[in-house]
Design a protein around this motif. Structure first.
Motif, PDB file in Angstrom:
ATOM      1  N   GLU A   6     -11.994  -4.003   1.154  1.00 36.18           N
ATOM      2  CA  GLU A   6     -10.949  -2.866   0.870  1.00 36.18           C
ATOM      3  C   GLU A   6     -10.039  -3.244   1.680  1.00 36.18           C
ATOM      4  OE1 GLU A   6     -11.669   1.236   3.149  1.00 36.18           O
ATOM      5  OE2 GLU A   6     -13.593   0.630   1.961  1.00 36.18           O
ATOM      6  N   GLU A   7      -8.752  -2.910   1.093  1.00 38.34           N
ATOM      7  CA  GLU A   7      -7.246  -3.074   1.733  1.00 38.34           C
ATOM      8  C   GLU A   7      -6.680  -1.650   1.757  1.00 38.34           C
ATOM      9  OE1 GLU A   7      -5.472  -5.519   3.255  1.00 38.34           O
ATOM     10  OE2 GLU A   7      -7.379  -7.001   3.451  1.00 38.34           O
ATOM     11  N   LEU A   8      -5.875  -1.172   2.589  1.00 29.57           N
ATOM     12  CA  LEU A   8      -5.276   0.060   2.606  1.00 29.57           C
ATOM     13  C   LEU A   8      -3.680  -0.469   2.345  1.00 29.57           C
ATOM     14  CD1 LEU A   8      -4.454   3.124   2.797  1.00 29.57           C
ATOM     15  CD2 LEU A   8      -4.611   2.751   5.198  1.00 29.57           C
ATOM     16  N   THR A  10       0.068   0.073   1.787  1.00 24.38           N
ATOM     17  CA  THR A  10       1.263   1.335   2.065  1.00 24.38           C
ATOM     18  C   THR A  10       2.257   0.873   1.096  1.00 24.38           C
ATOM     19  OG1 THR A  10       2.122  -0.231   3.805  1.00 24.38           O
ATOM     20  CG2 THR A  10       0.837   1.769   4.552  1.00 24.38           C
ATOM     21  N   ARG A  13       0.188   3.559  -6.141  1.00 25.32           N
ATOM     22  CA  ARG A  13      -0.574   2.718  -6.766  1.00 25.32           C
ATOM     23  C   ARG A  13      -0.007   1.778  -7.969  1.00 25.32           C
ATOM     24  NH1 ARG A  13      -5.512   5.694  -9.619  1.00 25.32           N
ATOM     25  NH2 ARG A  13      -3.907   6.799 -10.827  1.00 25.32           N
ATOM     26  N   GLU A  97      -7.389   3.160  -5.642  1.00 29.26           N
ATOM     27  CA  GLU A  97      -7.424   4.580  -5.491  1.00 29.26           C
ATOM     28  C   GLU A  97      -6.215   4.927  -4.910  1.00 29.26           C
ATOM     29  OE1 GLU A  97      -9.803   7.009  -1.899  1.00 29.26           O
ATOM     30  OE2 GLU A  97     -11.261   5.871  -3.585  1.00 29.26           O
ATOM     31  N   ARG A  99      -3.970   7.455  -2.760  1.00 30.75           N
ATOM     32  CA  ARG A  99      -3.908   8.252  -1.797  1.00 30.75           C
ATOM     33  C   ARG A  99      -2.687   8.651  -1.147  1.00 30.75           C
ATOM     34  NH1 ARG A  99      -8.624   7.128   2.242  1.00 30.75           N
ATOM     35  NH2 ARG A  99      -9.922   7.554   0.641  1.00 30.75           N
ATOM     36  N   GLU A 102      -0.139   5.791  -0.551  1.00 32.60           N
ATOM     37  CA  GLU A 102      -0.601   4.813  -0.181  1.00 32.60           C
ATOM     38  C   GLU A 102      -1.583   4.292  -1.294  1.00 32.60           C
ATOM     39  OE1 GLU A 102      -0.370   4.661   4.461  1.00 32.60           O
ATOM     40  OE2 GLU A 102      -2.317   5.666   3.612  1.00 32.60           O
ATOM     41  N   THR A 103      -2.312   3.189  -1.311  1.00 30.73           N
ATOM     42  CA  THR A 103      -3.304   2.859  -2.101  1.00 30.73           C
ATOM     43  C   THR A 103      -4.394   2.022  -1.591  1.00 30.73           C
ATOM     44  OG1 THR A 103      -1.621   2.520  -3.884  1.00 30.73           O
ATOM     45  CG2 THR A 103      -3.916   1.513  -4.189  1.00 30.73           C
ATOM     46  N   ILE A 104      -5.913   2.381  -1.892  1.00 29.53           N
ATOM     47  CA  ILE A 104      -6.630   1.824  -1.115  1.00 29.53           C
ATOM     48  C   ILE A 104      -7.227   0.842  -2.400  1.00 29.53           C
ATOM     49  CG2 ILE A 104      -8.998   1.665  -0.188  1.00 29.53           C
ATOM     50  CD1 ILE A 104      -8.290   4.434   0.794  1.00 29.53           C
ATOM     51  N   TYR A 106      -9.886  -1.635  -3.481  1.00 22.23           N
ATOM     52  CA  TYR A 106     -11.515  -1.981  -3.436  1.00 22.23           C
ATOM     53  C   TYR A 106     -11.864  -3.283  -4.099  1.00 22.23           C
ATOM     54  CZ  TYR A 106     -12.041   2.786  -1.607  1.00 22.23           C
ATOM     55  OH  TYR A 106     -11.781   4.088  -0.757  1.00 22.23           O
ATOM     56  N   ASN A 141      -1.606  -8.027   0.356  1.00 24.20           N
ATOM     57  CA  ASN A 141      -1.168  -6.537   0.970  1.00 24.20           C
ATOM     58  C   ASN A 141       0.108  -6.649   1.423  1.00 24.20           C
ATOM     59  OD1 ASN A 141      -1.012  -4.180   2.494  1.00 24.20           O
ATOM     60  ND2 ASN A 141      -3.143  -4.105   3.242  1.00 24.20           N
TER      61      ASN A 141
END
Length: 151
Positions: A6-8, A10, A13, A97, A99, A102-104, A106, A141
């Motif tokens: 996974e990558e967070l 910033t 989405r 996802e 958030r 931000e976007t996670i 997966y 990312n």
């Protein structure tokens, strides 16, 4: 070979989704990608040079998108031929996802190699494939965050 991560990111989405569908961003993030060209909304042709230990191979192949649920997820499948080195097939299920701002991202990826590449040994192939995937998502990312910063 299966691996997950996974990558967070910033960035919102929608921006991450647009980048996942942008051939220029993908070309800059796929390790060894020499060329990528959109053939249709769901298909790309690519040339990618990959080094596995002492053996390097240039793969010519097709990338296709399926199970598209914009802007939440898709499956990216790849199949390429590397001449005498053999072939590579793989896929990655990508889920975004939201958030806040931000976007996670997966991912669950699978890879299969055949021909001379398969003779190198599973552990070497696993580590190289995982290293390529981690490199792609890390570079992706950074590219998305840079694009978000410039608007």
């Amino acid at each position: 070979m299966d691996f997950t991560g996974e990558e967070l990111i910033t960035a919102p989405r929608d921006l991450v989704w647009a980048a996942l569908n942008d051939p220029e961003i993908m070309r800059g993030c796929i390790p060894g990608c020499q060329r990528i060209e959109r053939l249709s909304p769901d298909a790309f042709e690519a040339t990618i040079k990959v080094k596995f230990s002492l053996l390097s191979a240039t793969f010519h192949g097709l990338l296709t998108l399926s199970n598209v649920d914009a802007p939440k997820s898709y499956t990216l499948s790849a199949e390429g031929k590397g001449g005498i080195a053999g072939f590579a097939r793989g896929s990655a299920d990508i889920v975004l996802e939201k958030r806040g701002d931000e976007t996670i991202l997966y991912y669950r990826a699978r890879a299969e190699l055949g021909g001379k590449l398969a003779q190198l040994g599973e552990r070497l192939l696993d580590s190289t494939s995982q290293k390529l995937a981690v490199g792609f998502f890390s570079d992706f990312n950074a590219a998305v965050v840079a694009k978000a910063a410039t608007g």
